[in-house]
Every structure is written in C-alpha cells, then in structure tokens.
Design a protein around this motif. Structure first.
Motif, short mmCIF file in Angstrom:
data_model
loop_
_atom_site.label_atom_id
_atom_site.label_comp_id
_atom_site.label_asym_id
_atom_site.label_seq_id
_atom_site.Cartn_x
_atom_site.Cartn_y
_atom_site.Cartn_z
N LEU A 1 -50.14 48.05 9.86
CA LEU A 1 -50.35 49.41 9.36
C LEU A 1 -49.49 49.68 8.13
CD1 LEU A 1 -50.47 51.36 12.73
CD2 LEU A 1 -52.39 50.75 11.25
N PHE A 2 -48.22 49.26 8.17
CA PHE A 2 -47.37 49.42 7.00
C PHE A 2 -47.89 48.62 5.81
CE2 PHE A 2 -44.00 50.65 10.10
CZ PHE A 2 -43.81 51.92 9.60
N TYR A 3 -48.42 47.45 6.08
CA TYR A 3 -48.98 46.63 5.00
C TYR A 3 -50.16 47.34 4.33
CZ TYR A 3 -51.56 42.96 2.63
OH TYR A 3 -52.24 42.24 1.71
N PHE A 4 -51.06 47.88 5.13
CA PHE A 4 -52.22 48.57 4.55
C PHE A 4 -51.84 49.87 3.86
CE2 PHE A 4 -54.67 46.01 7.71
CZ PHE A 4 -55.33 45.25 6.75
N TRP B 1 -48.90 50.42 2.23
CA TRP B 1 -48.16 50.12 1.01
C TRP B 1 -48.82 49.07 0.14
CZ3 TRP B 1 -44.57 53.31 -0.57
CH2 TRP B 1 -43.98 54.15 0.38
N LYS B 2 -49.99 48.60 0.51
CA LYS B 2 -50.69 47.58 -0.27
C LYS B 2 -51.12 48.16 -1.62
CE LYS B 2 -54.88 44.87 -0.04
NZ LYS B 2 -56.07 44.58 0.75
N LYS B 3 -50.91 47.39 -2.67
CA LYS B 3 -51.34 47.82 -4.00
C LYS B 3 -52.85 47.73 -4.10
CE LYS B 3 -47.20 46.41 -6.41
NZ LYS B 3 -46.63 45.55 -7.45
N LYS B 4 -53.43 48.73 -4.73
CA LYS B 4 -54.87 48.71 -4.91
C LYS B 4 -55.23 47.72 -6.01
CE LYS B 4 -55.92 53.19 -3.19
NZ LYS B 4 -56.94 54.17 -3.15
N GLU B 5 -56.32 47.03 -5.80
CA GLU B 5 -56.76 46.01 -6.76
C GLU B 5 -57.63 46.61 -7.85
OE1 GLU B 5 -58.65 43.07 -4.46
OE2 GLU B 5 -56.86 42.63 -3.34
#
Length: 81
Positions: free
Chosen positions: A72-75, A77-81
């Motif tokens: 959940l934290f990964y999704f 804070w994931k940078k948008k492409e």
C-alpha cells in the motif's frame, strides 16, 4: 474511475510475469501470513481458556495488515509514469 487500468493490473498479477524481486517480496508476504496464521492457531490450541477457536482478529491484525502494508505504501508513493 478508470476500471480498465485496475483490470489490467489484476491481469498482470495473475499472469505470472513478475520480476525476480517481485516474486521474492510476494513469497515473503505469503510466508508471513501463513506463519502468523500457524502461530495464531497454535496459541489458540494451547490456550488455558475453554475457547479453542481460531482468532481471526489476531491473524488479520498481525498477519494480513503487516504483510500488505508495504504494498500500500508503495502504491501511494509510487511516481507516476
């Protein structure tokens, strides 16, 4: 909402096209969930109380939540492409 994007992500998860790193993380998460489930079951059997049932709330809070929270934290804070 764009449900097609989420549908593609679900298809990717079940397609088996994970990288080696993603497979390791998924395996560790599943092992943690199973291990905590086993400990919850064992502690329920060895409990001095009369209730020997499986403690679903303990399994959820100590097994499922810690195993899924890094994803959940990964999704989040994931940078948008």
């Amino acid at each position: 909402m764009d449900f097609q994007k989420y549908l593609e992500r679900v298809k990717f998860i079940f397609s088996g096209d994970f990288s080696q790193r993603n497979r390791i993380f998924a395996t560790l998460s599943l092992c943690w969930i199973i291990f905590v489930g086993y400990l919850t079951w064992w502690n329920g059997l060895n409990s001095p109380m009369l209730d020997k049932s499986f403690k679903w709330d303990e399994w959820f809070w100590f097994g499922i939540v810690p195993a899924l929270s890094p994803y959940l934290f990964y999704f989040i804070w994931k940078k948008k492409e």
